[in-house]
Design a protein around this motif. Structure first.
Motif, mmCIF file in Angstrom:
data_model
loop_
_atom_site.group_PDB
_atom_site.id
_atom_site.type_symbol
_atom_site.label_atom_id
_atom_site.label_comp_id
_atom_site.label_asym_id
_atom_site.label_seq_id
_atom_site.Cartn_x
_atom_site.Cartn_y
_atom_site.Cartn_z
ATOM 1 N N ALA A 12 -9.162 -2.586 -0.482
ATOM 2 C CA ALA A 12 -7.976 -3.051 0.244
ATOM 3 C C ALA A 12 -6.912 -3.575 -0.704
ATOM 4 O O ALA A 12 -5.723 -3.554 -0.383
ATOM 5 C CB ALA A 12 -8.375 -4.126 1.250
ATOM 6 N N GLN A 13 -7.315 -4.046 -1.872
ATOM 7 C CA GLN A 13 -6.371 -4.623 -2.830
ATOM 8 C C GLN A 13 -5.663 -3.569 -3.685
ATOM 9 O O GLN A 13 -4.556 -3.807 -4.174
ATOM 10 C CB GLN A 13 -7.083 -5.622 -3.760
ATOM 11 C CG GLN A 13 -7.525 -6.902 -3.080
ATOM 12 C CD GLN A 13 -8.693 -6.688 -2.132
ATOM 13 O OE1 GLN A 13 -9.588 -5.881 -2.420
ATOM 14 N NE2 GLN A 13 -8.713 -7.412 -1.019
ATOM 15 N N ASN A 14 -6.298 -2.419 -3.900
ATOM 16 C CA ASN A 14 -5.679 -1.413 -4.774
ATOM 17 C C ASN A 14 -5.669 -0.011 -4.172
ATOM 18 O O ASN A 14 -5.466 0.962 -4.881
ATOM 19 C CB ASN A 14 -6.399 -1.371 -6.129
ATOM 20 C CG ASN A 14 -7.889 -1.044 -5.997
ATOM 21 O OD1 ASN A 14 -8.331 -0.516 -4.979
ATOM 22 N ND2 ASN A 14 -8.652 -1.368 -7.020
ATOM 23 N N GLY A 15 -5.894 0.091 -2.857
ATOM 24 C CA GLY A 15 -5.981 1.386 -2.216
ATOM 25 C C GLY A 15 -4.666 1.854 -1.631
ATOM 26 O O GLY A 15 -3.675 1.117 -1.581
ATOM 27 N N PRO A 16 -4.616 3.099 -1.133
ATOM 28 C CA PRO A 16 -3.397 3.670 -0.561
ATOM 29 C C PRO A 16 -3.152 3.188 0.860
ATOM 30 O O PRO A 16 -3.919 2.389 1.415
ATOM 31 C CB PRO A 16 -3.673 5.177 -0.602
ATOM 32 C CG PRO A 16 -5.160 5.270 -0.475
ATOM 33 C CD PRO A 16 -5.713 4.071 -1.188
ATOM 34 N N ALA B 179 0.827 -1.210 0.000
ATOM 35 C CA ALA B 179 0.000 0.000 0.000
ATOM 36 C C ALA B 179 0.858 1.255 0.000
ATOM 37 O O ALA B 179 0.484 2.273 -0.605
ATOM 38 C CB ALA B 179 -0.932 -0.005 1.208
ATOM 39 N N ILE B 180 2.007 1.222 0.673
ATOM 40 C CA ILE B 180 2.919 2.369 0.643
ATOM 41 C C ILE B 180 3.407 2.611 -0.784
ATOM 42 O O ILE B 180 3.497 3.755 -1.242
ATOM 43 C CB ILE B 180 4.099 2.141 1.602
ATOM 44 C CG1 ILE B 180 3.624 2.172 3.059
ATOM 45 C CG2 ILE B 180 5.198 3.176 1.375
ATOM 46 C CD1 ILE B 180 4.709 1.852 4.074
ATOM 47 N N GLY B 181 3.715 1.535 -1.501
ATOM 48 C CA GLY B 181 4.110 1.677 -2.899
ATOM 49 C C GLY B 181 3.002 2.283 -3.747
ATOM 50 O O GLY B 181 3.266 3.147 -4.590
ATOM 51 N N ARG B 182 1.756 1.847 -3.515
ATOM 52 C CA ARG B 182 0.630 2.413 -4.270
ATOM 53 C C ARG B 182 0.419 3.886 -3.921
ATOM 54 O O ARG B 182 0.074 4.692 -4.797
ATOM 55 C CB ARG B 182 -0.643 1.614 -4.003
ATOM 56 C CG ARG B 182 -0.635 0.226 -4.615
ATOM 57 C CD ARG B 182 -2.016 -0.406 -4.575
ATOM 58 N NE ARG B 182 -2.468 -0.655 -3.219
ATOM 59 C CZ ARG B 182 -2.271 -1.798 -2.561
ATOM 60 N NH1 ARG B 182 -1.605 -2.785 -3.143
ATOM 61 N NH2 ARG B 182 -2.734 -1.953 -1.338
ATOM 62 N N SER B 183 0.621 4.242 -2.663
ATOM 63 C CA SER B 183 0.487 5.646 -2.269
ATOM 64 C C SER B 183 1.525 6.514 -2.972
ATOM 65 O O SER B 183 1.224 7.628 -3.411
ATOM 66 C CB SER B 183 0.620 5.791 -0.753
ATOM 67 O OG SER B 183 -0.536 5.345 -0.089
ATOM 68 N N LEU B 184 2.757 6.020 -3.071
ATOM 69 C CA LEU B 184 3.789 6.771 -3.786
ATOM 70 C C LEU B 184 3.432 6.924 -5.262
ATOM 71 O O LEU B 184 3.639 7.991 -5.859
ATOM 72 C CB LEU B 184 5.140 6.073 -3.637
ATOM 73 C CG LEU B 184 5.796 6.159 -2.263
ATOM 74 C CD1 LEU B 184 7.041 5.285 -2.203
ATOM 75 C CD2 LEU B 184 6.143 7.601 -1.906
ATOM 76 N N MET B 185 2.901 5.857 -5.854
ATOM 77 C CA MET B 185 2.467 5.926 -7.249
ATOM 78 C C MET B 185 1.330 6.922 -7.435
ATOM 79 O O MET B 185 1.147 7.463 -8.529
ATOM 80 C CB MET B 185 2.024 4.542 -7.723
ATOM 81 C CG MET B 185 3.141 3.513 -7.816
ATOM 82 S SD MET B 185 2.489 1.844 -8.164
ATOM 83 C CE MET B 185 1.603 2.135 -9.692
#
Length: 275
Positions: free
Chosen positions: A218-222, A68-74
């Motif tokens: 939960a699967q694709n969120g920040p 999720a941290i990686g998705r937040s950075l993206m």
């Protein structure tokens, strides 16, 4: 040294120290609890140091939050950059390239700052579903860019009004059009405002939870959504994992402020005085 001056300075530092301690109390509880085992991390021992220092909480929190941290950075990096660029263009046009109705346009843009997200969330969700935007990071980027335009426009417009008019007029005399003036004269002077806007947008997008709940899962969120799920799953079993997760989730914004905090204040002040 004047005794009254020394007394006043002492009182000032004591007051500042008091508020510093007041702010750091929750941080202390958060930190020490993150190193406690499941039996040690209880409300009754919230102020006590760990009976045994353990790292299992950090391992569990990192395993859960890392994707999720990686998705937040993206999400936050492109959202911050795009909204900063659009805000810079808007601010330049509205401050230096006047046109009929410019004040009305600026007022309408600023109006977006005062509309609570909660008031538009249901129609916004229906719009997103109606046009078929995918759930997750792409939609969140678009939303944070759109909702970041009012504040970024305001910051850049105020900053550009502090740039001496003679510099813009000199570009016009040399035959530079609007885009050339912006690119060659105004943009190189905009670094302080870009720092302010990027820090602001990064922090706002990173800490957002409402958009994450409505437009991701939960699967694709920040990380804010993942942290909420971690806390709900761990709070009855182990406070420590939740506390470690909270520190991990807040670390990027803390790092940004530590590294760029002085530039943030300087950028805010640079547009505060016109001339």
């Amino acid at each position: 040294m004047d005794p009254r001056y020394a007394l006043g300075r002492t009182v000032k530092y004591l007051v500042l120290f008091f508020f510093l301690v007041l702010v750091l109390i929750p941080v202390y509880v958060l930190l020490v609890t993150s190193f406690k085992g499941s039996g040690d991390a209880t409300a009754a021992r919230a102020w006590a140091l760990p009976s045994e220092w353990v790292l299992d909480n950090w391992s569990e929190a990192w395993t859960t939050l890392a994707p999720a941290i990686g998705r937040s950075l993206m999400m936050v990096v492109p959202a911050s950059i795009i909204s900063a660029i659009l805000g810079s263009m808007n601010g330049f046009v509205l401050s230096r390239w006047r046109f009929k109705g410019a004040d009305v346009v600026f007022t309408v843009i600023l109006f977006g700052m005062f509309i609570p997200y909660q008031a538009v969330m249901i129609p916004l969700l229906q719009l997103v579903l109606g046009i078929g935007l995918p759930s997750g990071v792409p939609t969140l980027i678009i939303l944070h860019v759109i909702y970041g335009i009012p504040i970024t426009t305001l910051i850049f417009r105020n900053y550009y009004q502090s740039i001496p008019t003679e510099m813009v007029e000199a570009g016009r005399v040399d035959g530079a059009g609007m885009l050339r003036t912006y690119w060659s004269i105004v943009l190189p002077l905009s670094i302080p405002s870009f720092v302010v806007v990027l820090i602001w947008q990064f922090t706002s997008a990173w800490n957002d939870f409402l958009f994450a709940v409505f437009f991701s899962s939960a699967q694709n969120g920040p990380v804010t959504l993942a942290l909420n799920n971690l806390a709900n799953g761990s709070i009855l079993a182990n406070y420590g994992a939740s506390m470690a997760g909270a520190i991990l989730a807040s670390a990027p914004t803390l790092i940004v402020y530590i590294l760029l905090g002085k530039y943030f204040i300087g950028g805010l002040m640079s547009g505060s005085v016109k001339g």
